[in-house]
Design an enzyme around this catalytic site. Structure first.
Site, PDB file in Angstrom:
ATOM      1  N   TYR A 205       0.868  -1.175   0.000  1.00 23.37           N
ATOM      2  CA  TYR A 205       0.000   0.000   0.000  1.00 23.37           C
ATOM      3  C   TYR A 205       0.904   1.223   0.000  1.00 23.37           C
ATOM      4  CZ  TYR A 205      -3.795  -3.178   1.058  1.00 23.37           C
ATOM      5  OH  TYR A 205      -4.713  -4.192   0.992  1.00 23.37           O
ATOM      6  N   HIS A 391     -17.228   0.233   3.895  1.00 21.01           N
ATOM      7  CA  HIS A 391     -15.783   0.032   4.053  1.00 21.01           C
ATOM      8  C   HIS A 391     -15.448  -0.819   5.270  1.00 21.01           C
ATOM      9  CE1 HIS A 391     -11.538   0.956   3.625  1.00 21.01           C
ATOM     10  NE2 HIS A 391     -11.491   1.353   4.888  1.00 21.01           N
TER      11      HIS A 391
END
EC number: 1.14.17.-
Length: 614
Positions: A205, A391
C-alpha cells in the site's frame, strides 16, 4: 377475401413480433473481465430475470460462473460454445473440492450463439432466483464472477482444462452504477505517482500527499476516474483518495511512503475522510448533474492523500508505477455542493473482534443526538444521500448501512452481503435518500476471524479492522464524522478485569488486577484470555448493548457539543420493508407457463393456416 388475408397476416405478424419482443433484453451494462479485454460481457435485467451476452477471443468453449469467494469451489457455472455451426450451453456446478458436475436442473437458457475467425459470442438468460440449490441467487450485493476459456470446444471426452485462461472479477450486476456522461473538452487535473518503485512482495500500500491546484474562483469536480499505467492493469488493485488536514505542512506535498508502516509520517494519519474509491475493473464515478465536489474555496479540500494497493503475487522485481487519478472540473457551478459524512465505528483499539469467529457483528451508530444538533443548526430540511461507500478490511464479510426514523427502521441506504475488500467503490443510489434531523444510522458489519489466533483490533492496517459507511450527500454541511465506540469498561469486565493502573500514562493502558492480568496492557490481557466461539458469541451480545461514546465532529478539529456524550444503543424496530429476492415458484406454475406458451404457438399456427386457406 384479400382483405381477410391481409388482416390475418397483420394479426399473425403482430402476435409473433410481440412474443419475440417480450424475450428481448437491452444490454445496458458492460465490463471487460480481463485486462487484455479478451473476455467481455454485456448484461441487462428486469425484476426477475438477467440476460448476458459474452464475447470471448476463442473458437473453443467459454465458461462463465458465479462464485461465493472468487475461487472455483462451490460455484455456479455455465459452459458453452459453437460446435460445427451449432451453439451449445450447459449448466454446471462445482463441489467443495472443485469437481465439476452437470446440474440436473438446467436453469440457463441459450438465446443465441455465433463465432467468427477469432471470437465466440453467446447470449443466455436465467432467473435471479432459480430455486436450485446449485445456483447462486443474484442480488444487489457484490457478485464474484469467474471466467475461463479454451481453444477447443467441449467434445465427447468432456472438458479440457483451461489452464491459465481464467480469472475472477467482482461486479454489482444489479447495481452497476452507470453514471451520466460529461461534456467533451472538460478541464481536468491529475493526481499521479511518479515512477514509484513497487517492492518485491505480494501486497504493498503506497501513500502520497498531493495539493489540489489553486483556483482563483470556485469550481466543481464532476467526475473522477483512474489513470492506470499501461501494462499495470493487474498490478494496481485499488485506489483511495482521502482528504487531509488543511493545516498540513507544505513540505509533505508530493512525498510518498509505504502506508501503515511504523515509519510513516504522522501527518499522513490526518488523512481520514474518503473522497473517492476505485477498485480494479471500475471506470470511475460521475456526480449527478445537480451536484459537484467544490474546490477552490476556503472550506474545500486542499491536501489529499492517494493510497494505491499494488498486487504483485508473482513477486516481480524492478517495477515502477505512475498510476493515479484524473479529476474533471468545471467553472459552471451546479446547484449543490457535495459533502462526505463518515459514519460507523470510531477507529480505535476499543473496537475489537475475538479470534476464531465465523460471524461476529459490529454496530457503529450515527446517533439521533448528533444528527439532531448538526442538521438543526445547518440544514433543518435535511440532506440527500446519493451514493454510499461501505468500508471494512480483510475480515469483513457483509456490511449494511441501516436507516431509522423515530426508532422505526426504513430501507437500508446500502447493503452488501458479499463484501469484497478488493472491490470498494461508491454505490450510486437508485433513489436519493433524505436524512432528517433526529434520524439515526447504524453501520452493521459482519466479520469472519476464523484462523486468527489473536484479537483483531480496530485500526488503519488491513489486518486491523474498520466498520464504516461514507455517505455522499448534498447540500454540504459542517458534519464530517458521526460515529460511536462501545465503552471499554464493559468489554474488560467480560474477561474479568477489575481495576486498571491510574493515572493512565501509557497507551494501551495497563491492567492492575486481577493478578493474572497485572502489568499487562489491556490488549495483551484480551489476547491472553482463552477465547472460544461460544465465549466470542456471548462477548458479541454484550458489546452490542454497551453504552457508547458519541463522535460528532466538524471538518478539521472542531466538534459539535454532543461529542463525547455517553448514550445507550437505541431500541429500534423494523418495518420489514427490505426487498426480498424473487420467491420460488411451484413446479405446477412453471408447467402452466410452458403450457400457455405452447397454446399460444398453436393458436398462431392455426391463424396462419386459416389465412392460407382464405
Amino acid at each position: 377475401m384479400s382483405e381477410n388475408k391481409l388482416f390475418c397476416a397483420i394479426v399473425f405478424l403482430t402476435s409473433l413480433f410481440c412474443s419475440t419482443c417480450s424475450q428481448g433484453t437491452r444490454f445496458v451494462h458492460s465490463a471487460a473481465l480481463d485486462a487484455e479485454r479478451r473476455y467481455n460481457i454485456k448484461w441487462g435485467f428486469d425484476e426477475s430475470t438477467i440476460t448476458f451476452e459474452i464475447e470471448v477471443e476463442t473458437r473453443g468453449y467459454v465458461g462463465f460462473g458465479l462464485s461465493p469467494t472468487g475461487a472455483m469451489s462451490s460455484s455456479d457455472i455455465v459452459i458453452g460454445g459453437v460446435l460445427n455451426g451449432s451453439p451449445y450451453l450447459l449448466d454446471y456446478f462445482t463441489d467443495s473440492n472443485r469437481k465439476v458436475h452437470r446440474d440436473p436442473l438446467q436453469n440457463y437458457e441459450l438465446l443465441y450463439g455465433r463465432e467468427n475467425d477469432t471470437h465466440t459470442v453467446l447470449a443466455f438468460s436465467r432467473n435471479l432466483q432459480t430455486c436450485d440449490d446449485n445456483d447462486k441467487i443474484i442480488t444487489g450485493s457484490t457478485v464474484r464472477v469467474i471466467w475461463a476459456f479454451h481453444a477447443e470446444d467441449v467434445g465427447e471426452s468432456g472438458l479440457v482444462y483451461h489452464g491459465m485462461n481464467r480469472g475472477r472479477k467482482s461486479l454489482r450486476l444489479l447495481n452497476p452504477g452507470t453514471g451520466p456522461s460529461i461534456p467533451a473538452g472538460t478541464a481536468f487535473f491529475d493526481l499521479q505517482n511518479k515512477e514509484v518503485p513497487v517492492p518485491h512482495k505480494d501486497t504493498t500500500y503506497w501513500c502520497q500527499i498531493f495539493r489540489f491546484p489553486e483556483m482563483k474562483k470556485k469550481h466543481h469536480v464532476i467526475r473522477i476516474e483512474p489513470l492506470i499505467q499501461k501494462g499495470h492493469e493487474n498490478l494496481v488493485h485499488h485506489i483511495l483518495l482521502y482528504q487531509c488536514d488543511s493545516n498540513l505542512n507544505k513540505s509533505e506535498v508530493n512525498r510518498g511512503h509505504e502506508c501503515y508502516h511504523p515509519n510513516m509520517p504522522d501527518s499522513f494519519l490526518t488523512c481520514e475522510t474518503v473522497l473517492f474509491a476505485w477498485a480494479i475493473g471500475g471506470e470511475g464515478f460521475t456526480y449527478p448533474p445537480h451536484v459537484g465536489m467544490s474546490i477552490g474555496t476556503s472550506i474545500d479540500p486542499v491536501y489529499v492523500q492517494l493510497e494505491i494497493h499494488f498486487d504483485n503475487p508473482s513477486l516481480q522485481g524492478g517495477i515502477v508505477d505512475s498510476s493515479g487519478l484524473r479529476l474533471y472540473y468545471s467553472p459552471s457551478l451546479r446547484r449543490y455542493d457535495a459533502g462526505v459524512i463518515e459514519t460507523g465505528v470510531w477507529v480505535s483499539l476499543y473496537h475489537m473482534l475475538p479470534p476464531g469467529m465465523t460471524d461476529y457483528i459490529t454496530e457503529g451508530h450515527c446517533t439521533q443526538e448528533c444528527l439532531q444538533e448538526s442538521l438543526d443548526s445547518e440544514m433543518p430540511s435535511g440532506v440527500h444521500v446519493f451514493a454510499v461507500l461501505l468500508h471494512a478490511h480483510l475480515a469483513g464479510r457483509a456490511i449494511t448501512a441501516r436507516h431509522f426514523r423515530q426508532q422505526l427502521e426504513l430501507q437500508p441506504l446500502a447493503s452488501d452481503d458479499q463484501f469484497d475488500f478488493n472491490f470498494q467503490e461508491f454505490q450510486p443510489l437508485s433513489q436519493e435518500r433524505l436524512i432528517l434531523p433526529g434520524d439515526s444510522l447504524i453501520t452493521e458489519c459482519r466479520y469472519n476471524t476464523k484462523g486468527r489466533m489473536n484479537m483483531t483490533w480496530g485500526g488503519l492496517s488491513t489486518r486491523e479492522e474498520m466498520c464504516l459507511s461514507f455517505l455522499l450527500y448534498y447540500p454540504r454541511v459542517n458534519l464530517a464524522k458521526c460515529e460511536s465506540l462501545p465503552e471499554i469498561a464493559g468489554q474488560l469486565k467480560f474477561i474479568g478485569v477489575t481495576e486498571i493502573q491510574e493515572p493512565v500514562t501509557t497507551w494501551p493502558f495497563v491492567i492492575k488486577s486481577p493478578k493474572k492480568y497485572s502489568n499487562l496492557s489491556f490488549t495483551e490481557a484480551m489476547d491472553k484470555y482463552k477465547w472460544t466461539m461460544k465465549k466470542g458469541k456471548s462477548f458479541n451480545d454484550i458489546v452490542r448493548k454497551l453504552p457508547m461514546n458519541v463522535r460528532c465532529s466538524k471538518t478539521g478539529q472542531d466538534e459539535w457539543s454532543i461529542q463525547g456524550m455517553i448514550v445507550s444503543p437505541p431500541e429500534v424496530r423494523s418495518e420489514q420493508t427490505s426487498t426480498a429476492v424473487v420467491a420460488c415458484r411451484k413446479d405446477s406454475a412453471i408447467q402452466c407457463e410452458h403450457s400457455l406458451a405452447l397454446l399460444l404457438t398453436a393458436c398462431l399456427l392455426l391463424i396462419l393456416q386459416t389465412c392460407l386457406h382464405l
